[in-house]
Design a protein around this motif. Structure first.
Motif, PDB file in Angstrom:
ATOM      1  N   GLN A   1       0.841  -1.205   0.000  1.00 53.21           N
ATOM      2  CA  GLN A   1       0.000   0.000   0.000  1.00 53.21           C
ATOM      3  C   GLN A   1       0.871   1.248   0.000  1.00 53.21           C
ATOM      4  N   GLN A   2       1.963   1.167   0.751  1.00 58.40           N
ATOM      5  CA  GLN A   2       2.887   2.297   0.834  1.00 58.40           C
ATOM      6  C   GLN A   2       3.425   2.687  -0.544  1.00 58.40           C
TER       7      GLN A   2
ATOM      8  N   ILE B   1       1.007   4.550  -2.974  1.00 53.00           N
ATOM      9  CA  ILE B   1       0.563   5.924  -2.756  1.00 53.00           C
ATOM     10  C   ILE B   1       0.941   6.789  -3.946  1.00 53.00           C
ATOM     11  N   HIS B   2       2.158   6.603  -4.423  1.00 51.49           N
ATOM     12  CA  HIS B   2       2.548   7.417  -5.570  1.00 51.49           C
ATOM     13  C   HIS B   2       1.691   7.111  -6.780  1.00 51.49           C
TER      14      HIS B   2
ATOM     15  N   VAL C   1      -6.372   3.977  -0.407  1.00 49.68           N
ATOM     16  CA  VAL C   1      -4.979   4.366  -0.171  1.00 49.68           C
ATOM     17  C   VAL C   1      -4.866   5.882  -0.052  1.00 49.68           C
ATOM     18  N   ALA C   2      -5.536   6.586  -0.945  1.00 50.52           N
ATOM     19  CA  ALA C   2      -5.491   8.044  -0.921  1.00 50.52           C
ATOM     20  C   ALA C   2      -6.164   8.593   0.329  1.00 50.52           C
TER      21      ALA C   2
ATOM     22  N   GLN D   1      -6.538   7.130   3.154  1.00 49.75           N
ATOM     23  CA  GLN D   1      -5.708   6.811   4.315  1.00 49.75           C
ATOM     24  C   GLN D   1      -4.565   7.811   4.459  1.00 49.75           C
ATOM     25  N   TRP D   2      -3.908   8.126   3.337  1.00 45.13           N
ATOM     26  CA  TRP D   2      -2.786   9.071   3.369  1.00 45.13           C
ATOM     27  C   TRP D   2      -3.253  10.427   3.881  1.00 45.13           C
TER      28      TRP D   2
ATOM     29  N   ASP E   1      -4.066  10.306   7.661  1.00 44.91           N
ATOM     30  CA  ASP E   1      -2.837  10.303   8.458  1.00 44.91           C
ATOM     31  C   ASP E   1      -2.254  11.707   8.524  1.00 44.91           C
ATOM     32  N   LEU E   2      -2.218  12.361   7.366  1.00 44.75           N
ATOM     33  CA  LEU E   2      -1.669  13.705   7.292  1.00 44.75           C
ATOM     34  C   LEU E   2      -2.454  14.649   8.194  1.00 44.75           C
TER      35      LEU E   2
ATOM     36  N   ARG F   1       4.717  15.804  -1.930  1.00 45.57           N
ATOM     37  CA  ARG F   1       4.049  15.064  -0.850  1.00 45.57           C
ATOM     38  C   ARG F   1       4.954  14.995   0.372  1.00 45.57           C
TER      39      ARG F   1
ATOM     40  N   GLU G   1       4.105  16.276   4.090  1.00 43.62           N
ATOM     41  CA  GLU G   1       4.234  15.371   5.244  1.00 43.62           C
ATOM     42  C   GLU G   1       5.104  16.007   6.330  1.00 43.62           C
TER      43      GLU G   1
END
Lengths: 110, 110
Positions: free
Chosen positions: A4-5, A8-9, A81-82, A84-85, A88-89, B21, B25
């Motif tokens: 998943q990490q 992200i890109h 995924v998006a 989640q990012w 988190d941010l 990004r 972050e």
DNA sequence: GTGATTGTCAAGCGAATACTTAACTATTCA
DNA sequence: TGAATAGTTAAGTATTCGCTTGACAATCAC
């Protein structure tokens, strides 16, 4: 397998292009074929196929070919995924602001 | 003035680049200067300035120069635009799936 | 079968992108 | 004042990107 990490890109790169966002928006209304996708965008079917490859790799779209028509649908993985990012941010940012607020409201302690 | 609608592209285009990004972050952990931002990214300060211009235009970042140092912080506007777009997308998609589920669970009606 | 439709693949083109270097300005500090 | 620090700006470059064209493959309808 793609973590998943790492993806992200792929997801944000996909969504960075306006044509691909338009494709995803269309797909949110329901499954559709490649040529029906191309028509309102006013680009060639070949261009749409290229965008679909990008979108499929990033998990935003799933496609399936039956006979000569390929049907495209939205896929939840990429969107997650998006989301989640961004969550988190935002939570990192907001908890920092909260701690800052606490400090400012209790300035008498050392 | 830039409408929220028009800014969707700005935000997603900004987030489509891995260096930007990484900047966002970093900024979620707190305000920081331009050169301190550049160091861990291993790119020149000039490159960071260019990214900051993009990020600031899209409302993801706010900067302020005091003396000779420019301090960069996260800004809520851009993030909100992206979150809104994704929420709209997801809800369109999920209500469609709900309607489909209703149809399948009540097949006896015409 | 023929012809039309739907999609695939490869090559190429022009524009946009992410960087660098280098010259410059503004500010701080000794 | 003069040297160091922090950032700005412009120009150049290599790469990536989004798209088209054109040749091709597979499927459908008659």
């Amino acid at each position: 397998m793609l973590s998943q990490q790492e993806n992200i890109h792929g997801v944000f790169h996909s969504l960075g292009d306006p044509t691909r966002r338009a494709i995803v928006e269309q797909l949110s209304k329901g499954p559709i074929s490649v040529s029906r996708l191309a028509f309102p965008l006013e680009i060639t079917v070949a261009a749409v196929v290229q965008h679909l490859q990008v979108l499929e790799k990033s998990g935003l779209v799933r496609t399936e070919k039956v006979g000569r028509v390929r049907t495209c649908r939205m896929e939840s993985g990429g969107l997650l995924v998006a989301e989640q990012w961004m969550n988190d941010l935002r939570s990192a940012w907001e908890t920092r602001l909260d701690r800052l607020g606490d400090l400012l409201s209790e300035p008498e302690e050392k």
